[in-house]
Design a protein around this motif. Structure first.
Motif, PDB file in Angstrom:
ATOM      1  N   LYS A 186      -2.654   6.590  -6.404  1.00  0.00           N
ATOM      2  CA  LYS A 186      -3.150   7.393  -7.274  1.00  0.00           C
ATOM      3  C   LYS A 186      -4.038   8.392  -6.234  1.00  0.00           C
ATOM      4  O   LYS A 186      -4.160   9.745  -6.249  1.00  0.00           O
ATOM      5  CB  LYS A 186      -3.939   7.077  -8.411  1.00  0.00           C
ATOM      6  CG  LYS A 186      -4.372   8.059  -9.232  1.00  0.00           C
ATOM      7  CD  LYS A 186      -5.272   7.498 -10.606  1.00  0.00           C
ATOM      8  CE  LYS A 186      -5.630   8.414 -11.587  1.00  0.00           C
ATOM      9  NZ  LYS A 186      -6.391   7.778 -12.623  1.00  0.00           N
ATOM     10  N   ARG A 187      -4.959   7.691  -5.409  1.00  0.00           N
ATOM     11  CA  ARG A 187      -5.736   8.599  -4.526  1.00  0.00           C
ATOM     12  C   ARG A 187      -4.797   9.101  -3.430  1.00  0.00           C
ATOM     13  O   ARG A 187      -5.339  10.249  -2.968  1.00  0.00           O
ATOM     14  CB  ARG A 187      -6.652   7.432  -3.569  1.00  0.00           C
ATOM     15  CG  ARG A 187      -7.494   7.954  -2.829  1.00  0.00           C
ATOM     16  CD  ARG A 187      -8.544   6.968  -2.226  1.00  0.00           C
ATOM     17  NE  ARG A 187      -7.997   6.146  -1.541  1.00  0.00           N
ATOM     18  CZ  ARG A 187      -7.947   4.785  -1.850  1.00  0.00           C
ATOM     19  NH1 ARG A 187      -8.247   4.373  -3.215  1.00  0.00           N
ATOM     20  NH2 ARG A 187      -7.600   3.886  -1.039  1.00  0.00           N
ATOM     21  N   ASP A 243       0.862  -1.058   0.233  1.00  0.00           N
ATOM     22  CA  ASP A 243      -0.150  -0.069   0.059  1.00  0.00           C
ATOM     23  C   ASP A 243       0.840   1.110  -0.025  1.00  0.00           C
ATOM     24  O   ASP A 243       2.247   1.130  -0.183  1.00  0.00           O
ATOM     25  CB  ASP A 243      -1.083   0.081   1.084  1.00  0.00           C
ATOM     26  CG  ASP A 243      -0.149  -0.001   2.428  1.00  0.00           C
ATOM     27  OD1 ASP A 243       0.908   0.324   2.569  1.00  0.00           O
ATOM     28  OD2 ASP A 243      -0.942  -0.486   3.397  1.00  0.00           O
ATOM     29  N   ARG A 244       0.193   2.419   0.287  1.00  0.00           N
ATOM     30  CA  ARG A 244       1.090   3.728   0.205  1.00  0.00           C
ATOM     31  C   ARG A 244       2.036   3.782   1.009  1.00  0.00           C
ATOM     32  O   ARG A 244       3.224   4.342   1.008  1.00  0.00           O
ATOM     33  CB  ARG A 244       0.179   4.718   0.181  1.00  0.00           C
ATOM     34  CG  ARG A 244      -0.862   4.963   1.393  1.00  0.00           C
ATOM     35  CD  ARG A 244      -1.692   6.163   1.220  1.00  0.00           C
ATOM     36  NE  ARG A 244      -2.487   6.517   2.464  1.00  0.00           N
ATOM     37  CZ  ARG A 244      -3.791   5.942   2.274  1.00  0.00           C
ATOM     38  NH1 ARG A 244      -4.126   5.253   1.084  1.00  0.00           N
ATOM     39  NH2 ARG A 244      -4.458   6.008   3.404  1.00  0.00           N
ATOM     40  N   LYS A 265      -3.536  12.465  -5.094  1.00  0.00           N
ATOM     41  CA  LYS A 265      -4.670  13.531  -5.149  1.00  0.00           C
ATOM     42  C   LYS A 265      -4.840  14.045  -3.827  1.00  0.00           C
ATOM     43  O   LYS A 265      -5.111  15.264  -3.656  1.00  0.00           O
ATOM     44  CB  LYS A 265      -5.583  12.999  -5.783  1.00  0.00           C
ATOM     45  CG  LYS A 265      -5.590  12.726  -7.464  1.00  0.00           C
ATOM     46  CD  LYS A 265      -6.843  12.268  -7.859  1.00  0.00           C
ATOM     47  CE  LYS A 265      -6.676  11.951  -9.511  1.00  0.00           C
ATOM     48  NZ  LYS A 265      -7.872  11.568 -10.173  1.00  0.00           N
ATOM     49  N   TYR A 277      -1.867   0.742  -7.674  1.00  0.00           N
ATOM     50  CA  TYR A 277      -2.172   1.859  -8.524  1.00  0.00           C
ATOM     51  C   TYR A 277      -3.216   2.947  -8.170  1.00  0.00           C
ATOM     52  O   TYR A 277      -2.900   4.027  -8.014  1.00  0.00           O
ATOM     53  CB  TYR A 277      -2.346   1.359  -9.896  1.00  0.00           C
ATOM     54  CG  TYR A 277      -2.514   2.582 -10.886  1.00  0.00           C
ATOM     55  CD1 TYR A 277      -1.587   3.185 -11.332  1.00  0.00           C
ATOM     56  CD2 TYR A 277      -3.914   2.876 -11.289  1.00  0.00           C
ATOM     57  CE1 TYR A 277      -1.773   4.270 -12.041  1.00  0.00           C
ATOM     58  CE2 TYR A 277      -4.042   3.772 -12.129  1.00  0.00           C
ATOM     59  CZ  TYR A 277      -2.986   4.513 -12.643  1.00  0.00           C
ATOM     60  OH  TYR A 277      -3.352   5.395 -13.420  1.00  0.00           O
ATOM     61  N   LYS A 278      -4.431   2.325  -7.736  1.00  0.00           N
ATOM     62  CA  LYS A 278      -5.256   3.085  -7.335  1.00  0.00           C
ATOM     63  C   LYS A 278      -5.170   3.693  -6.040  1.00  0.00           C
ATOM     64  O   LYS A 278      -5.498   4.882  -5.896  1.00  0.00           O
ATOM     65  CB  LYS A 278      -6.849   2.322  -7.146  1.00  0.00           C
ATOM     66  CG  LYS A 278      -7.406   1.915  -8.468  1.00  0.00           C
ATOM     67  CD  LYS A 278      -8.647   1.014  -8.410  1.00  0.00           C
ATOM     68  CE  LYS A 278      -9.533   1.678  -7.929  1.00  0.00           C
ATOM     69  NZ  LYS A 278     -10.985   0.829  -7.586  1.00  0.00           N
ATOM     70  N   ASP A 279      -4.643   3.085  -4.948  1.00  0.00           N
ATOM     71  CA  ASP A 279      -4.257   3.558  -3.603  1.00  0.00           C
ATOM     72  C   ASP A 279      -3.365   4.697  -3.801  1.00  0.00           C
ATOM     73  O   ASP A 279      -3.293   5.741  -3.287  1.00  0.00           O
ATOM     74  CB  ASP A 279      -3.725   2.436  -2.755  1.00  0.00           C
ATOM     75  CG  ASP A 279      -3.938   2.561  -1.487  1.00  0.00           C
ATOM     76  OD1 ASP A 279      -4.719   3.519  -1.085  1.00  0.00           O
ATOM     77  OD2 ASP A 279      -2.972   2.374  -0.673  1.00  0.00           O
ATOM     78  N   ASN A 337      -2.167  -5.304  -7.826  1.00  0.00           N
ATOM     79  CA  ASN A 337      -1.230  -4.366  -8.614  1.00  0.00           C
ATOM     80  C   ASN A 337      -2.181  -3.214  -8.838  1.00  0.00           C
ATOM     81  O   ASN A 337      -1.936  -2.159  -9.034  1.00  0.00           O
ATOM     82  CB  ASN A 337      -0.729  -4.901  -9.535  1.00  0.00           C
ATOM     83  CG  ASN A 337       0.921  -5.380  -9.383  1.00  0.00           C
ATOM     84  OD1 ASN A 337       1.627  -4.575  -9.315  1.00  0.00           O
ATOM     85  ND2 ASN A 337       0.775  -6.659  -9.125  1.00  0.00           N
ATOM     86  N   VAL A 338      -3.447  -3.609  -9.273  1.00  0.00           N
ATOM     87  CA  VAL A 338      -4.712  -2.545  -9.584  1.00  0.00           C
ATOM     88  C   VAL A 338      -4.882  -1.871  -8.684  1.00  0.00           C
ATOM     89  O   VAL A 338      -5.031  -0.387  -8.366  1.00  0.00           O
ATOM     90  CB  VAL A 338      -5.667  -3.196 -10.154  1.00  0.00           C
ATOM     91  CG1 VAL A 338      -7.118  -2.146 -10.120  1.00  0.00           C
ATOM     92  CG2 VAL A 338      -5.579  -3.940 -11.573  1.00  0.00           C
ATOM     93  N   LEU A 339      -5.032  -2.414  -7.212  1.00  0.00           N
ATOM     94  CA  LEU A 339      -5.279  -1.816  -5.925  1.00  0.00           C
ATOM     95  C   LEU A 339      -4.315  -0.711  -5.364  1.00  0.00           C
ATOM     96  O   LEU A 339      -4.505   0.309  -4.961  1.00  0.00           O
ATOM     97  CB  LEU A 339      -5.606  -2.778  -4.962  1.00  0.00           C
ATOM     98  CG  LEU A 339      -6.864  -3.656  -4.856  1.00  0.00           C
ATOM     99  CD1 LEU A 339      -6.849  -4.532  -3.775  1.00  0.00           C
ATOM    100  CD2 LEU A 339      -8.234  -2.572  -4.821  1.00  0.00           C
TER     101      LEU A 339
END
Length: 209
Positions: free
Chosen positions: A82-83, A3-4, A86, A78-80, A74-76
């Motif tokens: 990206k969020r 995660d981030r 932002k 990327y989304k994490d 990997n999708v999660l």
């Protein structure tokens, strides 16, 4: 898996263990599937008629599950991230003076760490920590000796005062505050400490110590 917090503050031990489990599981599943199905194709995804085919089917489903899991993670990630870029990036400290939102969150984390360090340094008023010798060693190994904790407390007091008085932070203090913003270690360790103390008191009560 990641995660981030792993991306920005280093991969945790738990994440490394999960990643190694995935690597080993994928590798051995791949090798065994090649060995079993070398003449019939790599994956066996049809109705099984014997024990060997049942094993091959289960292993094929397991392997496909590992691949789907890898893609989904990997999708999660990327989304994490990206969020995070932002929305949560506003929590990072770039300037030497914090804004109000940053100040509130940092001070809250500082208070938790100060409380934890004060308890384990032996400087707490009316302290009633009933820990075993082994438990004391665990916490001091995790955070430092009582003398080290006292020095860390002085640094925390310094950072706290500078934040409250809106004094410019030095580079190492900015790095410290950024790390503190996203750390959950203090809260988790404090919960463990409270649980250990409660269990120790219960033990003493039961055996009349």
């Amino acid at each position: 898996m990641l995660d981030r917090y792993d991306i920005f503050y280093g991969i945790s031990k738990d994440t490394k263990e999960k990643f190694l489990y995935w690597v080993y599981s994928t590798f051995f599943s791949f090798v065994i599937l090649l060995w079993i199905n070398n003449q019939k194709g790599f994956l066996f995804v049809k109705t099984a008629t014997n024990l060997r085919e049942v094993f091959s089917l289960l292993l094929s489903v397991f392997f496909l599950g590992l691949i789907i899991y890898f893609i989904a993670v990997n999708v999660l990630i990327y989304k994490d991230i990206k969020r995070f870029k932002k929305r949560d990036k506003t929590l990072f400290i770039y300037t030497r003076v914090l804004n109000e939102a940053q100040k509130v969150r940092v001070l809250k984390n500082i208070y938790v760490r100060k409380y934890l360090y004060t308890l384990l340094s032996g400087n707490a008023e009316n302290q009633e920590l009933t820990l075993s010798e082994q438990q004391w060693k665990y916490y001091h190994k995790k955070l430092g000796t009582p003398k080290t904790l006292i020095l860390k407390l002085k640094f925390l007091h310094l950072v706290e005062r500078k934040i409250k008085d809106e004094e410019p932070l030095k580079d190492k203090e900015i790095d410290f505050v950024n790390t503190l913003l996203f750390s959950k270690d203090d809260t988790e360790l404090l919960r463990k400490l409270e649980k250990d103390v409660k269990n120790k008191r219960m033990f003493n009560k039961i055996f009349g110590l």
